[in-house]
Design an enzyme around this catalytic site. Structure first.
Site, PDB file in Angstrom:
ATOM      1  N   GLY A  82      46.160  28.036  27.335  1.00 20.59           N
ATOM      2  CA  GLY A  82      44.992  27.685  26.523  1.00 20.59           C
ATOM      3  C   GLY A  82      44.467  26.295  26.852  1.00 20.59           C
ATOM      4  O   GLY A  82      43.958  25.588  25.983  1.00 20.59           O
ATOM      5  N   LEU A  83      44.613  25.909  28.124  1.00 26.25           N
ATOM      6  CA  LEU A  83      44.170  24.565  28.523  1.00 26.25           C
ATOM      7  C   LEU A  83      42.692  24.525  28.948  1.00 26.25           C
ATOM      8  O   LEU A  83      42.214  23.501  29.426  1.00 26.25           O
ATOM      9  CB  LEU A  83      45.052  24.019  29.648  1.00 26.25           C
ATOM     10  CG  LEU A  83      46.522  23.760  29.280  1.00 26.25           C
ATOM     11  CD1 LEU A  83      47.321  23.315  30.505  1.00 26.25           C
ATOM     12  CD2 LEU A  83      46.655  22.715  28.175  1.00 26.25           C
ATOM     13  N   GLY A  84      41.991  25.648  28.746  1.00 28.47           N
ATOM     14  CA  GLY A  84      40.536  25.609  28.962  1.00 28.47           C
ATOM     15  C   GLY A  84      40.066  26.032  30.329  1.00 28.47           C
ATOM     16  O   GLY A  84      39.188  25.391  30.898  1.00 28.47           O
ATOM     17  N   SER A  85      40.626  27.138  30.864  1.00 35.18           N
ATOM     18  CA  SER A  85      40.223  27.521  32.221  1.00 35.18           C
ATOM     19  C   SER A  85      38.782  28.020  32.301  1.00 35.18           C
ATOM     20  O   SER A  85      38.137  27.817  33.337  1.00 35.18           O
ATOM     21  CB  SER A  85      41.187  28.532  32.837  1.00 35.18           C
ATOM     22  OG  SER A  85      41.596  29.453  31.906  1.00 35.18           O
ATOM     23  N   SER A  86      38.243  28.625  31.238  1.00 35.77           N
ATOM     24  CA  SER A  86      36.857  29.121  31.317  1.00 35.77           C
ATOM     25  C   SER A  86      35.884  27.970  31.510  1.00 35.77           C
ATOM     26  O   SER A  86      34.983  28.033  32.366  1.00 35.77           O
ATOM     27  CB  SER A  86      36.466  29.866  30.035  1.00 35.77           C
ATOM     28  OG  SER A  86      37.459  30.767  29.673  1.00 35.77           O
ATOM     29  N   ALA A  87      36.057  26.918  30.729  1.00 35.42           N
ATOM     30  CA  ALA A  87      35.165  25.756  30.849  1.00 35.42           C
ATOM     31  C   ALA A  87      35.374  25.088  32.206  1.00 35.42           C
ATOM     32  O   ALA A  87      34.410  24.756  32.898  1.00 35.42           O
ATOM     33  CB  ALA A  87      35.441  24.751  29.731  1.00 35.42           C
ATOM     34  N   ALA A  88      36.646  24.923  32.618  1.00 38.23           N
ATOM     35  CA  ALA A  88      36.929  24.213  33.867  1.00 38.23           C
ATOM     36  C   ALA A  88      36.366  24.966  35.075  1.00 38.23           C
ATOM     37  O   ALA A  88      35.784  24.350  35.976  1.00 38.23           O
ATOM     38  CB  ALA A  88      38.437  23.995  34.021  1.00 38.23           C
ATOM     39  N   ASP A 112      35.330  21.607  25.316  1.00 43.01           N
ATOM     40  CA  ASP A 112      36.129  21.847  26.521  1.00 43.01           C
ATOM     41  C   ASP A 112      35.315  21.593  27.790  1.00 43.01           C
ATOM     42  O   ASP A 112      35.834  21.080  28.787  1.00 43.01           O
ATOM     43  CB  ASP A 112      36.736  23.269  26.515  1.00 43.01           C
ATOM     44  CG  ASP A 112      35.751  24.343  26.090  1.00 43.01           C
ATOM     45  OD1 ASP A 112      34.583  24.013  25.782  1.00 43.01           O
ATOM     46  OD2 ASP A 112      36.126  25.524  26.053  1.00 43.01           O
TER      47      ASP A 112
END
Ligand code: MEV
Length: 313
Positions: free
Chosen positions: A98-104, A145
Protein backbone atom coordinates in the site's frame (compact mmCIF):
# COMPACT_ATOMS: atom_id res chain seq x y z
CA UNK A 1 -1.41 21.53 -27.32
CA UNK A 2 -0.04 19.94 -30.48
CA UNK A 3 3.27 18.17 -30.56
CA UNK A 4 5.47 19.19 -33.47
CA UNK A 5 6.90 16.01 -34.88
CA UNK A 6 10.05 17.86 -36.02
CA UNK A 7 11.06 18.38 -32.35
CA UNK A 8 14.02 16.11 -31.82
CA UNK A 9 13.27 13.60 -29.14
CA UNK A 10 15.36 11.36 -26.99
CA UNK A 11 15.41 7.68 -27.84
CA UNK A 12 15.24 6.22 -24.37
CA UNK A 13 14.26 7.63 -20.98
CA UNK A 14 14.02 6.19 -17.50
CA UNK A 15 12.02 7.92 -14.76
CA UNK A 16 11.49 6.80 -11.19
CA UNK A 17 8.92 7.96 -8.65
CA UNK A 18 8.88 7.10 -4.93
CA UNK A 19 6.15 5.44 -2.90
CA UNK A 20 4.59 7.14 0.12
CA UNK A 21 3.52 6.71 3.70
CA UNK A 22 0.65 8.69 5.12
CA UNK A 23 1.81 10.20 8.42
CA UNK A 24 -1.44 11.85 9.54
CA UNK A 25 -4.80 12.96 8.18
CA UNK A 26 -6.04 10.04 6.05
CA UNK A 27 -9.74 9.98 5.10
CA UNK A 28 -10.32 13.59 6.23
CA UNK A 29 -7.97 14.62 3.38
CA UNK A 30 -10.48 13.24 0.84
CA UNK A 31 -12.81 16.09 1.89
CA UNK A 32 -10.20 18.83 1.48
CA UNK A 33 -8.78 18.73 5.01
CA UNK A 34 -4.98 18.68 5.39
CA UNK A 35 -2.68 15.69 5.77
CA UNK A 36 1.04 15.03 6.16
CA UNK A 37 2.68 12.50 3.88
CA UNK A 38 6.26 11.33 3.35
CA UNK A 39 7.86 9.86 0.25
CA UNK A 40 9.73 6.59 0.91
CA UNK A 41 12.93 5.19 -0.59
CA UNK A 42 11.18 2.50 -2.62
CA UNK A 43 10.68 3.36 -6.26
CA UNK A 44 8.57 2.66 -9.26
CA UNK A 45 10.77 2.89 -12.34
CA UNK A 46 9.51 3.34 -15.90
CA UNK A 47 11.70 2.88 -18.98
CA UNK A 48 10.33 4.18 -22.26
CA UNK A 49 11.65 4.17 -25.78
CA UNK A 50 10.03 5.23 -29.02
CA UNK A 51 9.44 2.31 -31.34
CA UNK A 52 8.80 1.87 -35.06
CA UNK A 53 6.09 -0.72 -34.44
CA UNK A 54 2.42 0.09 -35.02
CA UNK A 55 1.41 -0.87 -31.49
CA UNK A 56 2.76 -0.10 -28.05
CA UNK A 57 4.55 -2.82 -26.13
CA UNK A 58 3.81 -2.64 -22.40
CA UNK A 59 5.65 -4.84 -19.93
CA UNK A 60 4.62 -4.43 -16.30
CA UNK A 61 5.84 -7.37 -14.21
CA UNK A 62 4.07 -7.78 -10.88
CA UNK A 63 1.33 -5.31 -11.78
CA UNK A 64 -2.15 -6.74 -11.44
CA UNK A 65 -3.81 -3.53 -12.63
CA UNK A 66 -2.66 -1.82 -15.83
CA UNK A 67 -5.47 0.75 -15.94
CA UNK A 68 -3.25 3.58 -14.67
CA UNK A 69 -0.53 2.77 -17.22
CA UNK A 70 -3.03 2.69 -20.09
CA UNK A 71 -4.88 5.83 -19.03
CA UNK A 72 -1.61 7.76 -18.56
CA UNK A 73 -0.60 6.86 -22.14
CA UNK A 74 -4.00 7.71 -23.62
CA UNK A 75 -4.23 11.03 -21.77
CA UNK A 76 -0.68 12.06 -22.68
CA UNK A 77 -1.20 11.24 -26.35
CA UNK A 78 -4.49 13.15 -26.41
CA UNK A 79 -3.06 16.20 -24.68
CA UNK A 80 -0.05 16.51 -26.95
CA UNK A 81 -1.48 14.89 -30.12
CA UNK A 82 1.24 12.27 -30.29
CA UNK A 83 1.24 9.43 -32.81
CA UNK A 84 4.44 7.51 -32.06
CA UNK A 85 4.32 4.01 -30.57
CA UNK A 86 6.43 3.21 -27.56
CA UNK A 87 7.90 0.36 -25.60
CA UNK A 88 7.23 0.81 -21.88
CA UNK A 89 8.67 -1.31 -19.10
CA UNK A 90 8.09 -0.90 -15.38
CA UNK A 91 10.02 -2.18 -12.37
CA UNK A 92 8.56 -1.83 -8.91
CA UNK A 93 10.14 -1.97 -5.47
CA UNK A 94 6.85 -1.00 -3.84
CA UNK A 95 5.45 -4.50 -3.34
CA UNK A 96 1.92 -4.95 -2.09
CA UNK A 97 2.24 -2.89 1.08
CA UNK A 98 0.00 0.00 0.00
CA UNK A 99 2.92 2.33 -0.66
CA UNK A 100 1.13 4.02 -3.56
CA UNK A 101 2.10 2.24 -6.77
CA UNK A 102 -0.85 3.63 -8.79
CA UNK A 103 0.17 7.23 -8.17
CA UNK A 104 3.89 6.47 -8.60
CA UNK A 105 3.45 4.66 -11.93
CA UNK A 106 1.22 7.44 -13.30
CA UNK A 107 3.68 10.15 -12.27
CA UNK A 108 6.75 8.27 -13.57
CA UNK A 109 5.11 7.61 -16.97
CA UNK A 110 4.10 11.25 -17.48
CA UNK A 111 7.54 12.44 -16.42
CA UNK A 112 9.28 10.02 -18.79
CA UNK A 113 6.99 10.88 -21.71
CA UNK A 114 7.45 14.62 -21.17
CA UNK A 115 11.21 14.10 -21.24
CA UNK A 116 11.32 11.82 -24.26
CA UNK A 117 9.17 14.20 -26.34
CA UNK A 118 10.87 17.34 -24.94
CA UNK A 119 7.61 18.74 -23.63
CA UNK A 120 7.63 21.14 -20.71
CA UNK A 121 5.62 20.04 -17.68
CA UNK A 122 6.05 21.95 -14.42
CA UNK A 123 5.60 20.14 -11.10
CA UNK A 124 2.20 21.77 -10.65
CA UNK A 125 1.10 20.82 -14.18
CA UNK A 126 2.38 17.29 -13.60
CA UNK A 127 0.38 17.13 -10.37
CA UNK A 128 -2.87 18.34 -12.00
CA UNK A 129 -2.40 16.00 -14.95
CA UNK A 130 -1.52 12.89 -12.90
CA UNK A 131 -4.24 13.56 -10.31
CA UNK A 132 -6.85 13.79 -13.07
CA UNK A 133 -5.74 10.41 -14.44
CA UNK A 134 -5.81 8.74 -11.00
CA UNK A 135 -9.26 10.23 -10.37
CA UNK A 136 -10.52 9.00 -13.73
CA UNK A 137 -9.34 5.44 -13.14
CA UNK A 138 -10.07 5.15 -9.43
CA UNK A 139 -13.07 7.43 -9.14
CA UNK A 140 -11.89 8.72 -5.76
CA UNK A 141 -8.76 9.93 -3.99
CA UNK A 142 -7.38 13.12 -2.50
CA UNK A 143 -4.21 13.27 -4.62
CA UNK A 144 -1.84 13.23 -1.62
CA UNK A 145 -0.07 10.17 -3.04
CA UNK A 146 0.42 11.89 -6.40
CA UNK A 147 1.91 14.91 -4.61
CA UNK A 148 4.30 12.71 -2.60
CA UNK A 149 5.49 10.96 -5.77
CA UNK A 150 6.19 14.33 -7.44
CA UNK A 151 7.49 16.55 -4.63
CA UNK A 152 9.14 13.91 -2.43
CA UNK A 153 10.33 14.67 1.11
CA UNK A 154 7.65 15.21 3.72
CA UNK A 155 4.78 17.46 2.71
CA UNK A 156 1.80 19.20 4.22
CA UNK A 157 -0.98 18.70 1.66
CA UNK A 158 -4.31 20.46 1.77
CA UNK A 159 -7.34 21.46 -0.34
CA UNK A 160 -6.81 18.64 -2.83
CA UNK A 161 -3.37 19.90 -3.75
CA UNK A 162 -3.97 23.66 -3.81
CA UNK A 163 -1.61 23.79 -0.85
CA UNK A 164 1.59 21.73 -0.91
CA UNK A 165 4.29 22.72 1.56
CA UNK A 166 7.61 21.04 2.19
CA UNK A 167 8.44 20.03 5.75
CA UNK A 168 11.77 18.88 7.16
CA UNK A 169 12.14 15.12 7.62
CA UNK A 170 15.47 14.65 9.35
CA UNK A 171 15.15 13.08 12.79
CA UNK A 172 11.69 11.66 12.08
CA UNK A 173 12.34 8.01 12.75
CA UNK A 174 9.57 5.66 11.67
CA UNK A 175 9.12 1.94 11.94
CA UNK A 176 6.67 0.40 9.45
CA UNK A 177 4.77 -2.85 10.03
CA UNK A 178 2.69 -4.64 7.37
CA UNK A 179 -0.46 -6.30 8.65
CA UNK A 180 -0.43 -9.04 6.02
CA UNK A 181 -3.73 -7.91 4.49
CA UNK A 182 -4.17 -5.75 1.39
CA UNK A 183 -6.32 -2.68 2.13
CA UNK A 184 -9.30 -2.06 -0.12
CA UNK A 185 -8.88 1.70 -0.42
CA UNK A 186 -11.92 2.36 -2.60
CA UNK A 187 -14.31 0.38 -0.35
CA UNK A 188 -12.90 2.03 2.79
CA UNK A 189 -13.26 5.52 1.35
CA UNK A 190 -16.82 4.61 0.32
CA UNK A 191 -17.55 3.22 3.79
CA UNK A 192 -16.51 6.51 5.37
CA UNK A 193 -18.48 8.43 2.71
CA UNK A 194 -21.60 6.45 3.61
CA UNK A 195 -21.06 7.15 7.32
CA UNK A 196 -20.67 10.84 6.52
CA UNK A 197 -24.02 10.71 4.70
CA UNK A 198 -25.68 8.90 7.62
CA UNK A 199 -24.09 10.96 10.41
CA UNK A 200 -22.99 14.22 8.78
CA UNK A 201 -22.45 16.24 11.96
CA UNK A 202 -20.53 13.57 13.86
CA UNK A 203 -18.26 12.60 10.98
CA UNK A 204 -17.55 16.20 10.02
CA UNK A 205 -16.58 16.86 13.61
CA UNK A 206 -14.14 13.93 13.52
CA UNK A 207 -12.64 15.34 10.32
CA UNK A 208 -12.26 18.80 11.87
CA UNK A 209 -10.56 17.26 14.91
CA UNK A 210 -8.20 15.29 12.67
CA UNK A 211 -7.41 18.51 10.77
CA UNK A 212 -6.56 20.24 14.04
CA UNK A 213 -4.20 17.37 14.93
CA UNK A 214 -2.54 17.69 11.52
CA UNK A 215 -1.94 21.43 12.05
CA UNK A 216 -0.36 20.66 15.42
CA UNK A 217 1.66 17.82 13.90
CA UNK A 218 3.04 20.23 11.30
CA UNK A 219 4.33 22.44 14.14
CA UNK A 220 5.72 19.41 16.00
CA UNK A 221 7.63 18.36 12.86
CA UNK A 222 8.96 21.89 12.35
CA UNK A 223 10.19 22.00 15.95
CA UNK A 224 11.30 18.33 15.93
CA UNK A 225 9.16 17.63 18.97
CA UNK A 226 8.83 13.86 18.48
CA UNK A 227 7.12 13.20 21.77
CA UNK A 228 4.38 15.62 20.83
CA UNK A 229 4.12 14.24 17.29
CA UNK A 230 3.73 10.74 18.79
CA UNK A 231 0.91 11.87 21.07
CA UNK A 232 -0.85 13.52 18.11
CA UNK A 233 -0.50 10.30 16.09
CA UNK A 234 -2.14 8.37 18.93
CA UNK A 235 -5.08 10.78 18.97
CA UNK A 236 -5.35 10.48 15.20
CA UNK A 237 -5.53 6.69 15.56
CA UNK A 238 -8.40 7.03 18.06
CA UNK A 239 -10.37 9.03 15.49
CA UNK A 240 -9.61 6.48 12.79
CA UNK A 241 -10.97 3.77 15.07
CA UNK A 242 -14.08 5.89 15.55
CA UNK A 243 -14.45 6.09 11.78
CA UNK A 244 -14.36 2.27 11.77
CA UNK A 245 -11.34 1.83 9.49
CA UNK A 246 -8.88 0.15 11.86
CA UNK A 247 -8.95 -3.58 12.56
CA UNK A 248 -7.79 -6.02 15.23
CA UNK A 249 -4.49 -6.86 13.59
CA UNK A 250 -3.53 -3.20 13.13
CA UNK A 251 -4.70 -2.42 16.68
CA UNK A 252 -2.56 -5.16 18.17
CA UNK A 253 0.54 -4.04 16.23
CA UNK A 254 -0.09 -0.43 17.30
CA UNK A 255 -0.53 -1.44 20.94
CA UNK A 256 2.62 -3.57 20.83
CA UNK A 257 4.61 -0.62 19.47
CA UNK A 258 3.26 1.73 22.13
CA UNK A 259 3.94 -0.76 24.93
CA UNK A 260 7.50 -1.16 23.69
CA UNK A 261 8.09 2.59 24.03
CA UNK A 262 7.05 4.21 20.73
CA UNK A 263 6.30 7.95 20.94
CA UNK A 264 3.13 7.13 19.04
CA UNK A 265 1.66 4.68 16.55
CA UNK A 266 -1.22 4.55 14.09
CA UNK A 267 -2.43 2.94 10.91
CA UNK A 268 -1.18 4.55 7.71
CA UNK A 269 -3.43 4.89 4.67
CA UNK A 270 -6.96 3.66 4.16
CA UNK A 271 -6.92 1.16 7.05
CA UNK A 272 -8.49 -2.31 7.11
CA UNK A 273 -5.02 -3.70 6.37
CA UNK A 274 -1.78 -2.48 4.75
CA UNK A 275 0.65 -0.84 7.18
CA UNK A 276 0.93 0.76 10.59
CA UNK A 277 3.65 3.23 11.51
CA UNK A 278 5.33 3.89 14.84
CA UNK A 279 7.39 6.96 15.67
CA UNK A 280 10.47 5.77 17.53
CA UNK A 281 13.82 6.90 18.89
CA UNK A 282 17.06 5.25 17.77
CA UNK A 283 17.23 3.68 21.23
CA UNK A 284 13.79 2.06 21.18
CA UNK A 285 13.71 1.16 17.47
CA UNK A 286 14.90 -2.46 17.74
CA UNK A 287 12.68 -3.46 20.64
CA UNK A 288 9.67 -1.85 18.95
CA UNK A 289 10.34 -3.77 15.73
CA UNK A 290 10.57 -7.03 17.72
CA UNK A 291 7.33 -6.24 19.58
CA UNK A 292 5.47 -5.65 16.30
CA UNK A 293 6.85 -8.88 14.83
CA UNK A 294 5.83 -10.78 17.94
CA UNK A 295 2.16 -9.99 17.26
CA UNK A 296 2.50 -11.07 13.63
CA UNK A 297 3.50 -7.85 11.87
CA UNK A 298 5.99 -7.94 9.00
CA UNK A 299 8.63 -5.22 9.08
CA UNK A 300 8.89 -3.08 5.95
CA UNK A 301 12.34 -1.58 5.64
CA UNK A 302 11.83 1.98 4.34
CA UNK A 303 13.24 5.41 5.00
CA UNK A 304 11.07 8.50 4.76
CA UNK A 305 11.81 11.82 3.10
CA UNK A 306 13.32 10.63 -0.17
CA UNK A 307 13.47 12.73 -3.35
CA UNK A 308 10.44 13.05 -5.68
CA UNK A 309 10.13 11.85 -9.28
CA UNK A 310 13.31 12.11 -11.31
CA UNK A 311 14.82 11.25 -14.66
CA UNK A 312 17.59 8.68 -14.30
CA UNK A 313 20.75 9.66 -16.16
C1 MEV B 1 -5.47 6.11 1.43
O1 MEV B 1 -4.10 5.80 1.40
C2 MEV B 1 -5.71 7.45 2.07
C3 MEV B 1 -7.14 7.95 1.98
O2 MEV B 1 -7.18 9.21 2.64
C4 MEV B 1 -7.60 8.09 0.56
C5 MEV B 1 -6.99 9.27 -0.18
O3 MEV B 1 -6.61 10.26 0.44
O4 MEV B 1 -6.95 9.22 -1.41
C6 MEV B 1 -8.06 7.01 2.72
Amino acid sequence: MTHQSNISHKKKVTASAPGKLMIMGEHAVVYGYPCIVSAVNKYLTVKINISKEKKDIIITPGFSDNRFVKEALISFRDKFSLKESIVLKTRSELGNFGLGSSAAVTVAILKALAKIFSLPLSRKELFNFAYKIVQKVQGIGSGFDVAAAIYGGTIYFSKRGEVIESLPTSGMNLVVGYSGVKAETVSLVNLVRQKRRDYPKGIEEIFRNIAELVEKAKMAILTKDWERLGTLMNFNQDYLENLGVSNEKLNSMILAAKNAGAYGAKLSGAGGGDCMIALVSKKTEDSIKKAIEKVGGEMVDVKVGTEGVKIEQ
